[in-house]
Write a protein that holds these residues in place. Sequence first.
Motif, short mmCIF file in Angstrom:
data_model
loop_
_atom_site.label_atom_id
_atom_site.label_comp_id
_atom_site.label_asym_id
_atom_site.label_seq_id
_atom_site.Cartn_x
_atom_site.Cartn_y
_atom_site.Cartn_z
N LEU A 205 -7.87 -45.19 100.00
CA LEU A 205 -8.13 -44.66 98.67
C LEU A 205 -7.55 -45.60 97.62
O LEU A 205 -6.60 -46.33 97.88
N ARG A 206 -8.14 -45.56 96.42
CA ARG A 206 -7.62 -46.36 95.32
C ARG A 206 -7.83 -45.60 94.01
O ARG A 206 -8.54 -44.58 93.97
N THR A 207 -7.20 -46.09 92.95
CA THR A 207 -7.36 -45.49 91.63
C THR A 207 -7.86 -46.56 90.66
O THR A 207 -7.91 -47.75 90.99
N GLN A 212 -3.19 -47.99 95.59
CA GLN A 212 -3.90 -47.78 96.85
C GLN A 212 -3.06 -46.93 97.78
O GLN A 212 -1.83 -46.92 97.70
N TRP A 263 -8.55 -40.38 92.61
CA TRP A 263 -8.63 -41.25 93.78
C TRP A 263 -10.07 -41.32 94.30
O TRP A 263 -10.80 -40.34 94.27
#
Length: 310
Positions: A205-207, A212, A263
């Motif tokens: 997941l990342r923003t 991450q 996310w």
Amino acid sequence: METLSSIECFVRAAEAGSFAEAARRLGLTPAAVGKNVARLESNLGVRLFLRSTRRLTLTEAGERFLAEVSGGLASIQGAVANLASSQGQPAGTLKVSMGMAFGRDYILPHLADFLARYPAIVPDWHFDNRPVDLVGEGFDAAIGGGFELPQGVIARQLAPAHRVLLASRNYLDNHAAIESPADLAKHDGILIRSPQTGRVRAWPLRTRDDRQAAFELKLRMAMSDPEAACHAAMQGLGVTLVSTVHALPYLKLGTLERVLPEWYVDTGSLSLYFSAQKLLPAKTRVFVDFIVERFRQQKLADQFNANWRP
């Protein structure tokens, strides 16, 4: 002078590894393909294939001949396709591959307008959630994302290929709060198994600000189709991860909600793929331009972006 049909039969048989599969792609009988190739070999005075009961294998001469004629054949076919028009309009069968739900929700609604603009084009559209071999399977174009660009193929980017976590309000109200990616390990997962590999892939997941995090869901069930996963999530059976292409209709209806809305998973781009030939058939060129134009007009690239907010 060798006929174009004999050379095309040879090229397609070399690509497919059999006369039967080449015949299916060309709309001929295996016997007709075999006779055309045999005639070509006789006229050239060389053997192009080593034949066995299981598969055709190119000889050294066959490999050289294939390398020399393949590009020329594509150019000739493109020129013929561009001439095969009705009153100067692009014409012919347009074979395109796209995902089932994506094609139904985002491409089919534009079909009437496309045909009104180009009435001599005959759509032959295939709805399948898999990458296709454009040249080998005879497709003019394909729409997809999240896979490596094959050799000899170019792409026009349509939108980002993002995936988001979804669950029903009923599930969220009756289970432990999800406030960080680490909390997902406590929750039932409706995971999607790849139709190609049969595996459930682990995504990071990342923003938006590039934080991450790894995450894990408990395997409660696995599906091979993202639409099925969304329907299972609507029943309150767990949390699923699907592309924004599939998520958007459910989010608009309010039947599913984003989990950890900051996310998302980034898998690259959703793109329109077509052969990298110098003389692209007019029917393919106008389809590519039409879809790119519609995506821009409807701002679908923004809507498919996991960071987009209405």
